[in-house]
Design an enzyme around this catalytic site. Structure first.
Site, PDB file in Angstrom:
ATOM      1  N   ASP A  42       0.806  -1.225   0.000  1.00 39.52           N
ATOM      2  CA  ASP A  42       0.000   0.000   0.000  1.00 39.52           C
ATOM      3  C   ASP A  42       0.833   1.267   0.000  1.00 39.52           C
ATOM      4  O   ASP A  42       0.438   2.291   0.555  1.00 39.52           O
ATOM      5  CB  ASP A  42      -0.963   0.013   1.211  1.00 39.52           C
ATOM      6  CG  ASP A  42      -1.807  -1.247   1.261  1.00 39.52           C
ATOM      7  OD1 ASP A  42      -2.207  -1.724   0.190  1.00 39.52           O
ATOM      8  OD2 ASP A  42      -2.071  -1.743   2.373  1.00 39.52           O
ATOM      9  N   HIS A  70      -4.910  -1.619  -5.491  1.00 40.51           N
ATOM     10  CA  HIS A  70      -4.151  -0.464  -5.965  1.00 40.51           C
ATOM     11  C   HIS A  70      -5.114   0.656  -6.354  1.00 40.51           C
ATOM     12  O   HIS A  70      -5.978   0.473  -7.204  1.00 40.51           O
ATOM     13  CB  HIS A  70      -3.293  -0.851  -7.176  1.00 40.51           C
ATOM     14  CG  HIS A  70      -2.273  -1.909  -6.852  1.00 40.51           C
ATOM     15  ND1 HIS A  70      -1.500  -2.520  -7.797  1.00 40.51           N
ATOM     16  CD2 HIS A  70      -1.911  -2.469  -5.672  1.00 40.51           C
ATOM     17  CE1 HIS A  70      -0.705  -3.410  -7.208  1.00 40.51           C
ATOM     18  NE2 HIS A  70      -0.943  -3.394  -5.924  1.00 40.51           N
TER      19      HIS A  70
HETATM   20  P1  GDP Z   1      -0.719   0.301  -3.526  1.00 42.67           P
HETATM   21  O1  GDP Z   1      -1.341  -0.961  -3.036  1.00 42.67           O
HETATM   22  O2  GDP Z   1       0.743   0.359  -3.297  1.00 42.67           O
HETATM   23  O3  GDP Z   1      -1.087   0.641  -4.935  1.00 42.67           O
HETATM   24  O4  GDP Z   1      -1.340   1.478  -2.624  1.00 42.67           O
HETATM   25  P2  GDP Z   1      -2.880   1.643  -2.143  1.00 42.67           P
HETATM   26  O5  GDP Z   1      -3.683   2.148  -3.271  1.00 42.67           O
HETATM   27  O6  GDP Z   1      -3.346   0.403  -1.464  1.00 42.67           O
HETATM   28  O7  GDP Z   1      -2.721   2.700  -0.990  1.00 42.67           O
HETATM   29  C1  GDP Z   1      -2.166   3.940  -1.202  1.00 42.67           C
HETATM   30  C2  GDP Z   1      -3.199   5.023  -0.834  1.00 42.67           C
HETATM   31  O8  GDP Z   1      -2.564   6.277  -0.737  1.00 42.67           O
HETATM   32  C3  GDP Z   1      -4.285   5.203  -1.886  1.00 42.67           C
HETATM   33  O9  GDP Z   1      -5.476   5.573  -1.255  1.00 42.67           O
HETATM   34  C4  GDP Z   1      -3.752   6.362  -2.737  1.00 42.67           C
HETATM   35  O10 GDP Z   1      -4.769   7.101  -3.397  1.00 42.67           O
HETATM   36  C5  GDP Z   1      -3.090   7.190  -1.687  1.00 42.67           C
HETATM   37  N1  GDP Z   1      -1.921   7.962  -2.130  1.00 42.67           N
HETATM   38  C6  GDP Z   1      -0.916   7.596  -2.952  1.00 42.67           C
HETATM   39  N2  GDP Z   1       0.030   8.547  -3.011  1.00 42.67           N
HETATM   40  C7  GDP Z   1      -0.396   9.535  -2.205  1.00 42.67           C
HETATM   41  C8  GDP Z   1       0.169  10.789  -1.814  1.00 42.67           C
HETATM   42  O11 GDP Z   1       1.265  11.169  -2.224  1.00 42.67           O
HETATM   43  N3  GDP Z   1      -0.551  11.541  -0.919  1.00 42.67           N
HETATM   44  C9  GDP Z   1      -1.767  11.141  -0.429  1.00 42.67           C
HETATM   45  N4  GDP Z   1      -2.400  11.927   0.424  1.00 42.67           N
HETATM   46  N5  GDP Z   1      -2.313   9.978  -0.785  1.00 42.67           N
HETATM   47  C10 GDP Z   1      -1.638   9.180  -1.647  1.00 42.67           C
HETATM   48  P1  IMO Z   2      -0.871  -4.214  -2.239  1.00 40.88           P
HETATM   49  O1  IMO Z   2      -0.500  -4.729  -3.597  1.00 40.88           O
HETATM   50  C1  IMO Z   2      -0.973  -4.739   2.108  1.00 40.88           C
HETATM   51  C2  IMO Z   2      -0.847  -8.881   3.574  1.00 40.88           C
HETATM   52  C3  IMO Z   2      -2.141  -9.288   4.280  1.00 40.88           C
HETATM   53  C4  IMO Z   2      -1.592 -10.304   5.247  1.00 40.88           C
HETATM   54  C5  IMO Z   2      -0.497 -11.000   4.443  1.00 40.88           C
HETATM   55  C6  IMO Z   2      -0.923 -12.299   3.792  1.00 40.88           C
HETATM   56  O2  IMO Z   2      -2.161  -3.485  -2.203  1.00 40.88           O
HETATM   57  O3  IMO Z   2       0.262  -3.451  -1.643  1.00 40.88           O
HETATM   58  P2  IMO Z   2      -2.496 -12.906   1.751  1.00 40.88           P
HETATM   59  O4  IMO Z   2      -3.942 -12.637   1.524  1.00 40.88           O
HETATM   60  O5  IMO Z   2      -1.618 -12.374   0.689  1.00 40.88           O
HETATM   61  O6  IMO Z   2      -2.222 -14.365   2.026  1.00 40.88           O
HETATM   62  O7  IMO Z   2      -2.156 -12.136   3.122  1.00 40.88           O
HETATM   63  O8  IMO Z   2      -0.118 -10.087   3.444  1.00 40.88           O
HETATM   64  N1  IMO Z   2      -1.036  -8.324   2.220  1.00 40.88           N
HETATM   65  C7  IMO Z   2      -1.041  -7.016   1.930  1.00 40.88           C
HETATM   66  N2  IMO Z   2      -0.950  -5.940   2.732  1.00 40.88           N
HETATM   67  N3  IMO Z   2      -1.059  -4.569   0.779  1.00 40.88           N
HETATM   68  C8  IMO Z   2      -1.122  -5.643  -0.044  1.00 40.88           C
HETATM   69  O9  IMO Z   2      -1.095  -5.556  -1.379  1.00 40.88           O
HETATM   70  C9  IMO Z   2      -1.154  -6.938   0.534  1.00 40.88           C
HETATM   71  N4  IMO Z   2      -1.202  -8.186   0.026  1.00 40.88           N
HETATM   72  C10 IMO Z   2      -1.124  -9.018   1.064  1.00 40.88           C
HETATM   73  O10 IMO Z   2      -2.725  -8.184   4.924  1.00 40.88           O
HETATM   74  O11 IMO Z   2      -0.990  -9.657   6.341  1.00 40.88           O
HETATM   75 MG    MG Z   3      -2.817  -1.628  -1.735  1.00 45.28          MG
END
Ligand code: GDP
Ligand code: IMO
Ligand code: MG
Length: 456
Positions: A42, A70
């Site tokens: 994330d 994502h």
């Molecule tokens: P990913 O799994 O790595 O793609 O990330 P996620 O989408 O799960 O979580 C990142 C969160 O942070 C999302 O809600 C994005 O919209 C938000 N985000 C990403 N970059 C920024 C930033 O620079 N500032 C803020 N405020 N939010 C961001």
């Molecule tokens: P993105 O791509 C955050 C974590 C789960 C759990 C562990 C195992 O959005 O960054 P699983 O379901 O894969 O067997 O869970 O891994 N986990 C993540 N945490 N972002 C993710 O993906 C995750 N994918 C798996 O929360 O602790």
């Molecule tokens: Mg994510």
């Protein structure tokens, strides 16, 4: 040809090998740029991919499944991608789900249909799926839940998985009972027999597991026909993409380094290689074709699920980061645990991935803090340790050494270039860059596409 090698043969062989090497190097083809998470997930990978995907011809996922979530925000509209590469948003690029991904077909089509309703038309015409990718079945997801209950009962703690069936599906792959896309699209009678055998195997392990086999097979047959037009030999597709005309190819990592099955905080990890090696094995491409490797990290740290987290802040700072950062899981809706930036894990991720540049996201979330800390070293019994501990008991016991910085107490969300950032924020960014020894290419100050400061 004689069996023993004369020096002349040897010389000729060496020359031939050298010529071959040269030809291969000259033919190496296009390079792929890779976006990888450097923490526990994330970090904002989706946003970075979206930024690069505006110019990409091909965007690929190489590992993980719909455990990933994502987020991409474009023109005020928020999209969340789980199995679809975030590049699907770009109507001019092709998206590819590689062999290393595990695919839950109901999840894939649900995601596609949901995005279609949001206006993302024609996604299924732009998606290629590798015939070697393994399938996640509904019962894998049920078993994921049963295993979590079992862990809780036996050890008093579970992993906190996303319950998307990731662990069970990769277990099937490793134990060679898994079923792949090519099996589903092949002889359906054979597929049905292997599916039934797999169900029986799981039912002998989990007697509580009920599966309506005929209903599942009926649905899978329907999914197979919807999927068929998208399926290709993934290795050959990638080979052609690498060796055809110049192409911009992007790989979107899912999950992150500290969740990697080999290098993460085992056993509190996911079940795939989320580090750079997963790009080669998950797409079937040579290491020579890997170009830039972009590491994505938040300006602080978050983690979803269970497991050690040395810089976690179970206090007002953690709560502030959680609420200001809207730190809630995209896939599960769980609150993310929050803490200070941990440069020990970031450096460890760099040791494995060899980042060529960094994207530092969510700097804006720290705008209101009086003081900011950064974990720079781990200590055991007062002594710094040079490596990242493999053993979770050890990791739980480390003391973190922090550097403290004054907060900049200024709204950075409107900053669009380096000079727009307050000096104290610049200082914080430069410290991170120097500590990791990798240039920071982007700094994120907001959710949308334009909220990304590009440094070079
Ligand atoms: P990913 O799994 O790595 O793609 O990330 P996620 O989408 O799960 O979580 C990142 C969160 O942070 C999302 O809600 C994005 O919209 C938000 N985000 C990403 N970059 C920024 C930033 O620079 N500032 C803020 N405020 N939010 C961001
Ligand atoms: P993105 O791509 C955050 C974590 C789960 C759990 C562990 C195992 O959005 O960054 P699983 O379901 O894969 O067997 O869970 O891994 N986990 C993540 N945490 N972002 C993710 O993906 C995750 N994918 C798996 O929360 O602790
Ligand atoms: Mg994510």
């Amino acid at each position: 040809m004689s069996l023993s090698w004369s020096s002349k043969d040897h010389k000729n062989t060496n020359q031939a090998a050298a010529a071959g090497q040269k030809r291969l190097r000259n033919d190496a083809g296009n390079k792929v740029s890779v976006v990888l998470g450097a923490q526990w997930g994330d970090e904002g990978k989706g946003k970075v991919v979206d930024l690069l995907a505006t110019e990409a011809d091909l965007v690929c996922r190489c590992q993980g499944g719909n455990n990933a979530g994502h987020t991409v925000v474009v023109d005020g509209k928020e999209y969340d991608f789980h199995l679809l590469p975030s590049g699907i948003i770009n109507s001019k690029s092709i998206s590819l789900i590689g062999n290393g991904v595990v695919i839950h077909l109901p999840g894939l089509f649900e995601e596609g249909d949901k995005n279609d309703k949001k206006g993302l038309k024609g996604w299924d015409k732009r998606l290629i799926v590798s015939d070697r990718a393994h399938l996640v079945f509904d019962f894998h997801q049920v078993v994921d839940g049963l295993q979590e209950t079992e862990r809780q009962a036996q050890e008093g703690k579970n992993i906190g998985t996303t319950k998307k069936g990731i662990g069970p599906a990769y277990s099937c792959k490793a134990s060679r009972t898994g079923l792949r896309v090519c099996d589903l699209l092949g002889d359906f009678k054979d597929f049905s027999t292997r599916f039934k055998n797999l169900v029986h195997q799981y039912q002998s392990m989990y007697p509580a597991l009920t599966v309506d086999v005929e209903d599942q097979l009926k649905k899978l047959k329907e999914y197979a026909e919807r999927l068929r037009p998208m399926v290709r030999d993934g290795v050959y597709y990638m080979y052609e993409a690498l060796h055809g005309p110049p192409k911009k190819i992007l790989v979107e990592g899912a999950n992150a380094a500290l969740l990697d099955i080999d290098f993460g905080t085992y056993p509190f990890v996911t079940s795939s290689n989320c580090t750079v090696g997963g790009v080669c094995t998950g797409l079937g491409i040579p290491p020579l074709n890997i170009g830039d490797v972009f590491g994505v990290a938040k300006a602080y740290t978050t983690r979803v699920g269970i497991g050690a987290f040395p810089t976690e802040q179970l206090n007002a700072v953690g709560e502030l980061l959680q609420t200001r950062g809207h730190e809630v899981g995209v896939t599960t809706g769980r609150k993310r645990r929050c803490g200070w930036l941990d440069l020990v894990i970031f450096r460890y991720a760099h040791m494995i991935n060899g980042f060529t540049a960094i994207a530092l996201t969510k700097l804006d979330i720290m705008d209101v803090l009086d003081e900011i800390k950064v974990g720079v070293a781990y200590k055991i019994n007062g002594k710094r340790i040079p490596h990242f501990p493999a053993n979770m008991d050890v990791l739980h016991k480390v003391d973190v050494e922090y550097e403290t910085f004054p907060g900049w107490k200024t709204d950075t969300s409107a900053a669009r270039k380096w000079n727009d950032l307050p000096a104290k924020a610049q200082n914080y960014i430069r410290f991170i860059e120097n500590h990791i020894g990798v240039p920071i290419k982007w700094v994120g100050v907001g959710k949308s596409r334009e909220c990304m400061i590009q440094m070079f």
